[in-house]
Design an enzyme around this catalytic site. Sequence first.
Site, mmCIF file in Angstrom:
data_model
loop_
_atom_site.group_PDB
_atom_site.id
_atom_site.type_symbol
_atom_site.label_atom_id
_atom_site.label_comp_id
_atom_site.label_asym_id
_atom_site.label_seq_id
_atom_site.Cartn_x
_atom_site.Cartn_y
_atom_site.Cartn_z
ATOM 1 N N ARG A 1 0.843 -1.207 0.000
ATOM 2 C CA ARG A 1 0.000 0.000 0.000
ATOM 3 C C ARG A 1 0.874 1.252 0.000
ATOM 4 O O ARG A 1 0.580 2.244 -0.650
ATOM 5 C CB ARG A 1 -0.969 -0.017 1.196
ATOM 6 N N ASP B 1 -8.154 19.220 -13.717
ATOM 7 C CA ASP B 1 -8.448 17.876 -14.202
ATOM 8 C C ASP B 1 -8.170 17.878 -15.705
ATOM 9 O O ASP B 1 -8.895 18.505 -16.481
ATOM 10 C CB ASP B 1 -9.920 17.529 -13.891
ATOM 11 N N TYR C 1 -17.250 16.782 -14.436
ATOM 12 C CA TYR C 1 -17.776 15.419 -14.468
ATOM 13 C C TYR C 1 -18.718 15.255 -13.261
ATOM 14 O O TYR C 1 -18.390 15.681 -12.142
ATOM 15 C CB TYR C 1 -16.615 14.424 -14.411
ATOM 16 N N LYS D 1 -9.235 6.912 -18.723
ATOM 17 C CA LYS D 1 -9.620 7.387 -20.063
ATOM 18 C C LYS D 1 -8.436 7.297 -21.030
ATOM 19 O O LYS D 1 -7.858 6.238 -21.169
ATOM 20 C CB LYS D 1 -10.174 8.811 -19.948
HETATM 21 O O1 P1T Z 1 -14.055 7.015 -13.274
HETATM 22 P P1 P1T Z 1 -12.871 7.590 -12.592
HETATM 23 O O2 P1T Z 1 -11.574 6.993 -13.011
HETATM 24 O O3 P1T Z 1 -13.026 7.668 -11.116
HETATM 25 O O4 P1T Z 1 -12.753 9.106 -13.115
HETATM 26 C C1 P1T Z 1 -13.654 10.105 -12.764
HETATM 27 C C2 P1T Z 1 -13.552 11.225 -13.766
HETATM 28 C C3 P1T Z 1 -12.800 12.345 -13.431
HETATM 29 N N1 P1T Z 1 -12.646 13.368 -14.306
HETATM 30 C C4 P1T Z 1 -13.219 13.346 -15.514
HETATM 31 C C5 P1T Z 1 -13.055 14.512 -16.433
HETATM 32 C C6 P1T Z 1 -13.991 12.235 -15.914
HETATM 33 O O5 P1T Z 1 -14.533 12.245 -17.131
HETATM 34 C C7 P1T Z 1 -14.171 11.154 -15.022
HETATM 35 C C8 P1T Z 1 -15.005 9.979 -15.365
HETATM 36 N N2 P1T Z 1 -15.899 10.191 -16.444
HETATM 37 C C9 P1T Z 1 -16.821 9.314 -16.931
HETATM 38 C C10 P1T Z 1 -16.980 8.079 -16.464
HETATM 39 C C11 P1T Z 1 -17.680 9.839 -18.012
HETATM 40 O O6 P1T Z 1 -18.435 9.078 -18.670
HETATM 41 O O7 P1T Z 1 -17.619 11.053 -18.267
#
Ligand code: P1T
Length: 406
Positions: free
Chosen positions: A71, A196, A123, A221
């Site tokens: 961890r 972000d 988001y 992504k």
């Molecule tokens: O899903 P996760 O890895 O926790 O990421 C969250 C997140 C954070 N910032 C942005 C700009 C994002 O697009 C996302 C996750 N977005 C999607 C799942 C979506 O469909 O837009």
Amino acid sequence: MSTAGKSTSGIEKAVAEDGFRVQPKGFATKAIHVGQEPEQWKCMSVVPPISMSTTFKQFGPSHHAGFDYGRSGNPTRAVLEKCIASLDNGKYGLTFSSGLGVVTAVITMLKAGDHIIAGNTLYGGTLCLFKDVAKKMNMSVDFVDTTDLAKVEAVLKPNSKLVWIESPTNPLLKVVDIEALCAVVHKVPGMVVVVDNTFLTSFFQRPLDLGADIVMYSLTKYMNGHSDVLMGAAVMNDEALYEKLKFLQNATGIVPSPFDCYLVNRGLKTLALRMERHRTSSLAVAKFLEKHPKIERVLHPGLTSHPQHELAKRQSFGHCGMLSFYLKGGLEESSQFLKSLEVITLAESLGGFESVMKLPSRMPPGLVPAEHREALGITDTLIRFSVGLEDVDDLIGDLKQALEKL
Ligand code: P1T
């Protein structure tokens, strides 16, 4: 490509065919080599090994070879964190088990009574964390249109500690002037600006170079790019911030698995190639949609019709595969259109090799309150398109046939 001299900061101001600044050289080389030195392993492995061990033998109590417990640190994770940091010209990188894991860690850096300023188009999951979790921890949050700096300045308070933005925003593709925002916000001592950068990735935008304190990613992504890992990352230059977040990464336990770190590290090796293809395909698709009689409006920062097109060209090195568009009609038309798609998949998420579309007003249901959505323009005819790596003619063909069915 044409060149137009150098900026005072030394960053080349060459201009690409779509008008964006040209990448300084070396990104793809860093993605392939930084942190990957074969000499760090006794076996001289060119591909970093996946170290699944949760614990590491110690020479004596607290005397070890750099790792004690999975961890707190892991060799495969360390390789990825180094590589990710270098891509943003950052000193320190940390990975978390999801993008929202990064948001959680950053919130837990703060304390009750602190004030947060967050963009009003983020988001939905991030919005929800600030609205429903940070507020419960007795932090106050103002959601503002961060494209209007006067609005940001108006809510700055002596107890403001954090500004959280996306640029371009999800799903409205609004572009925030990162450099100008940082200049305004940093007038308050100790303020931390987090960008972000999930949509553009470090390939197309380097927020630390523009004055941000932390750049964060949903690596889920584009950075991984293969729709098979959930992970997040934070990159920064400030040692004190790094120490705080590194402590929280371990203390909160929001860590990724070594196998997932291996996959994301592998994904990074083709990031530059993938992003260039996303860029050209998304612009071709955006131009096709913009001319179509059944489309009301297309949102893509690479289009001259985008309200912040000039800003996007100035602060980024290009645009990714993300665009949104308003279909003429109502929910019935957008549902029928989405159900008629044959190549493009109706699904959550973005940034993978495959093209996906979603209806942000309904997917996932109830994440963002209806009044908030409507006020921002996230209507039932706004469709978000993550343009993938398929042949662009097949994507345009799919759009054509689905639009014809309306
Ligand atoms: O899903 P996760 O890895 O926790 O990421 C969250 C997140 C954070 N910032 C942005 C700009 C994002 O697009 C996302 C996750 N977005 C999607 C799942 C979506 O469909 O837009």
